[in-house]
Design a protein around this motif. Structure first.
Motif, PDB file in Angstrom:
ATOM      1  N   ARG A   6      40.416  73.569  69.361  1.00 15.73           N
ATOM      2  CA  ARG A   6      40.872  74.182  69.493  1.00 15.73           C
ATOM      3  C   ARG A   6      41.248  74.070  67.781  1.00 15.73           C
ATOM      4  NH1 ARG A   6      45.369  71.209  72.621  1.00 15.73           N
ATOM      5  NH2 ARG A   6      46.960  71.787  71.557  1.00 15.73           N
ATOM      6  N   VAL A   7      40.830  72.874  67.049  1.00 17.81           N
ATOM      7  CA  VAL A   7      40.996  72.993  65.610  1.00 17.81           C
ATOM      8  C   VAL A   7      39.720  73.603  64.911  1.00 17.81           C
ATOM      9  CG1 VAL A   7      40.490  71.107  63.715  1.00 17.81           C
ATOM     10  CG2 VAL A   7      41.586  69.783  65.804  1.00 17.81           C
ATOM     11  N   PHE A   8      38.866  73.964  66.099  1.00 20.77           N
ATOM     12  CA  PHE A   8      38.277  74.712  65.263  1.00 20.77           C
ATOM     13  C   PHE A   8      37.905  76.177  64.594  1.00 20.77           C
ATOM     14  CE2 PHE A   8      34.340  78.030  65.783  1.00 20.77           C
ATOM     15  CZ  PHE A   8      33.939  78.080  64.513  1.00 20.77           C
ATOM     16  N   VAL A 101      34.698  67.703  59.068  1.00 24.78           N
ATOM     17  CA  VAL A 101      34.779  69.169  59.180  1.00 24.78           C
ATOM     18  C   VAL A 101      33.735  68.925  57.880  1.00 24.78           C
ATOM     19  CG1 VAL A 101      36.518  70.415  58.799  1.00 24.78           C
ATOM     20  CG2 VAL A 101      36.282  68.316  60.663  1.00 24.78           C
ATOM     21  N   PHE A 102      33.162  69.968  57.456  1.00 26.98           N
ATOM     22  CA  PHE A 102      32.554  70.441  55.973  1.00 26.98           C
ATOM     23  C   PHE A 102      33.023  71.705  55.308  1.00 26.98           C
ATOM     24  CE2 PHE A 102      29.068  67.091  57.424  1.00 26.98           C
ATOM     25  CZ  PHE A 102      29.007  65.631  56.690  1.00 26.98           C
ATOM     26  N   ILE A 122      31.321  72.600  61.752  1.00 26.14           N
ATOM     27  CA  ILE A 122      32.396  71.146  62.656  1.00 26.14           C
ATOM     28  C   ILE A 122      31.717  70.709  63.195  1.00 26.14           C
ATOM     29  CG2 ILE A 122      33.801  70.281  63.753  1.00 26.14           C
ATOM     30  CD1 ILE A 122      36.394  72.173  62.743  1.00 26.14           C
ATOM     31  N   CYS A 123      30.691  69.446  62.904  1.00 23.52           N
ATOM     32  CA  CYS A 123      29.971  69.061  63.406  1.00 23.52           C
ATOM     33  C   CYS A 123      29.732  67.282  64.317  1.00 23.52           C
ATOM     34  CB  CYS A 123      28.752  69.092  62.743  1.00 23.52           C
ATOM     35  SG  CYS A 123      28.879  67.974  61.462  1.00 23.52           S
ATOM     36  N   HIS A 124      29.359  67.332  65.791  1.00 16.42           N
ATOM     37  CA  HIS A 124      29.588  65.974  66.214  1.00 16.42           C
ATOM     38  C   HIS A 124      28.751  65.090  64.974  1.00 16.42           C
ATOM     39  CE1 HIS A 124      29.185  62.976  68.894  1.00 16.42           C
ATOM     40  NE2 HIS A 124      30.132  63.868  69.392  1.00 16.42           N
ATOM     41  N   GLY A 125      29.330  63.959  64.840  1.00 21.57           N
ATOM     42  CA  GLY A 125      28.614  62.523  64.147  1.00 21.57           C
ATOM     43  C   GLY A 125      27.402  62.501  64.218  1.00 21.57           C
ATOM     44  N   SER A 126      27.031  62.539  65.874  1.00 24.46           N
ATOM     45  CA  SER A 126      25.702  62.162  66.135  1.00 24.46           C
ATOM     46  C   SER A 126      24.448  63.310  65.420  1.00 24.46           C
ATOM     47  CB  SER A 126      25.140  62.450  67.618  1.00 24.46           C
ATOM     48  OG  SER A 126      25.914  62.956  68.240  1.00 24.46           O
ATOM     49  N   PHE A 127      24.984  64.978  64.719  1.00 24.01           N
ATOM     50  CA  PHE A 127      24.128  65.181  64.547  1.00 24.01           C
ATOM     51  C   PHE A 127      23.449  64.774  62.964  1.00 24.01           C
ATOM     52  CE2 PHE A 127      23.224  69.083  61.930  1.00 24.01           C
ATOM     53  CZ  PHE A 127      22.178  69.844  62.700  1.00 24.01           C
ATOM     54  N   ALA A 168      20.194  76.570  58.966  1.00 23.93           N
ATOM     55  CA  ALA A 168      20.084  77.805  58.161  1.00 23.93           C
ATOM     56  C   ALA A 168      20.848  79.181  59.169  1.00 23.93           C
ATOM     57  CB  ALA A 168      18.655  78.080  58.167  1.00 23.93           C
ATOM     58  N   GLY A 169      21.434  79.464  57.978  1.00 23.53           N
ATOM     59  CA  GLY A 169      22.473  80.614  59.275  1.00 23.53           C
ATOM     60  C   GLY A 169      23.781  80.314  59.150  1.00 23.53           C
ATOM     61  N   THR A 170      24.521  79.254  57.956  1.00 20.40           N
ATOM     62  CA  THR A 170      25.660  78.705  58.386  1.00 20.40           C
ATOM     63  C   THR A 170      26.201  78.895  57.251  1.00 20.40           C
ATOM     64  OG1 THR A 170      25.032  77.165  57.021  1.00 20.40           O
ATOM     65  CG2 THR A 170      25.499  76.282  59.513  1.00 20.40           C
ATOM     66  N   ALA A 171      25.937  80.285  56.301  1.00 19.37           N
ATOM     67  CA  ALA A 171      26.620  80.586  55.292  1.00 19.37           C
ATOM     68  C   ALA A 171      27.167  81.735  54.977  1.00 19.37           C
ATOM     69  CB  ALA A 171      25.437  80.406  54.255  1.00 19.37           C
ATOM     70  N   GLY A 172      28.579  81.143  54.330  1.00 21.79           N
ATOM     71  CA  GLY A 172      29.835  82.367  54.591  1.00 21.79           C
ATOM     72  C   GLY A 172      30.355  82.896  55.844  1.00 21.79           C
ATOM     73  N   LEU A 173      29.955  81.604  56.685  1.00 26.11           N
ATOM     74  CA  LEU A 173      30.179  82.003  57.958  1.00 26.11           C
ATOM     75  C   LEU A 173      30.711  80.718  58.806  1.00 26.11           C
ATOM     76  CD1 LEU A 173      27.791  83.220  59.891  1.00 26.11           C
ATOM     77  CD2 LEU A 173      30.184  84.932  59.575  1.00 26.11           C
ATOM     78  N   ALA A 174      31.827  80.537  59.644  1.00 28.19           N
ATOM     79  CA  ALA A 174      32.236  78.805  60.255  1.00 28.19           C
ATOM     80  C   ALA A 174      31.805  78.522  61.753  1.00 28.19           C
ATOM     81  CB  ALA A 174      34.409  79.473  61.009  1.00 28.19           C
TER      82      ALA A 174
END
Length: 253
Positions: A6-8, A101-102, A122-127, A168-174
């Motif tokens: 929901r947050v994401f 949340v970055f 938004i990533c889990h802390g274990s990542f 990679a592949g995270t730029a410009g997106l959520a």
């Protein structure tokens, strides 16, 4: 639907709709993005404990065993890593699952009091770190200096890679990155990648610092979990960059 989903989805909606970050002050950049994330959590009608400067994670949900640690990054600027003051990233803290949340946003300019979220993860802390057993403690001792009455404080600063540097592949997106065993409930989320992080052969267990030469010596021991693969999956909102794959980058030397 899970709280983090929901947050994401709300963060992605707000980013796409142009809900802007409001500048707090010229001197305090810490809370610009944090306030924006707080508004998104409130929009999801999720109750949380009031955040403070020394609370971890920043937002601790009341009715869900989850918490959110927020990291805002000026872009372009320092984005490959961030300073974690006296707190090693973790995926579990005091019974809560911890998500980071970055968000990247443009550099502040004089006279500009609001600006967009360029992209977010938004990533889990274990990542970021799979270990949940380490507990940070600030230690000190007295006896330094000519008269032996100066206190030396060992307050560690951890410098942690961001998801923008790891994937990679995270730029410009959520992007949402969750453990592979996390059961996604929303039909609006589409898997866009599989990311496997492998534990190293040796782990740091201690270090020494020579007060006269300023040299630091580290000590490692075999990692009992060496070679363990931690599997994660990346997701996006349907139709919002869901054809672009997220992959793990080569480790930094």
């Amino acid at each position: 639907m899970g709280a983090v989903e929901r947050v994401f989805l709300e963060c992605e909606r707000a980013r796409a709709d142009g809900d802007l970050i409001q500048r707090v002050s010229a001197s305090d950049k810490e809370y610009h993005f944090q306030n924006w994330v707080g508004e998104r959590i409130e929009a999801c009608r999720l109750a949380y404990d009031e955040p403070g400067r020394n609370t971890y994670p920043d937002f601790r949900l009341v009715n869900h065993p989850e918490g959110y640690e927020v990291k805002g990054l000026e872009f372009p600027g320092r984005e490959a890593d961030y300073d974690s003051n006296s707190q090693v990233p973790t995926g579990s803290h005091n019974g809560r699952e911890v998500f980071y949340v970055f968000g990247r946003y443009p550099k502040a300019e004089r006279g500009v009091d609001e600006y967009p979220v360029v992209d977010l993860v938004i990533c889990h802390g274990s990542f970021l770190n799979a270990d949940t057993g380490y507990v940070h403690k600030n230690k000190s001792f007295r006896g330094f200096g000519s008269y032996g009455d100066i206190l030396v404080r060992d307050r560690k600063m951890y410098v942690v890679p961001t998801p923008f540097a790891l994937a990679a592949g995270t730029a410009g997106l959520a992007t949402l990155i969750a453990p592979a065993d996390y059961q996604v409930q929303s039909s609006e989320l589409v898997q866009v990648g599989e990311l496997n992080r492998v534990e190293v052969d040796e782990v740091l267990v201690s270090y020494e610092f020579h007060m006269q030469t300023n040299e630091m010596v580290t000590h490692k021991e075999p990692n009992p979990n060496a070679g363990t693969v931690h599997q994660f999956r990346a997701y996006r909102s349907r139709g919002a960059g869901d054809t672009k794959t997220v992959t793990l980058k080569e480790p930094r030397s």
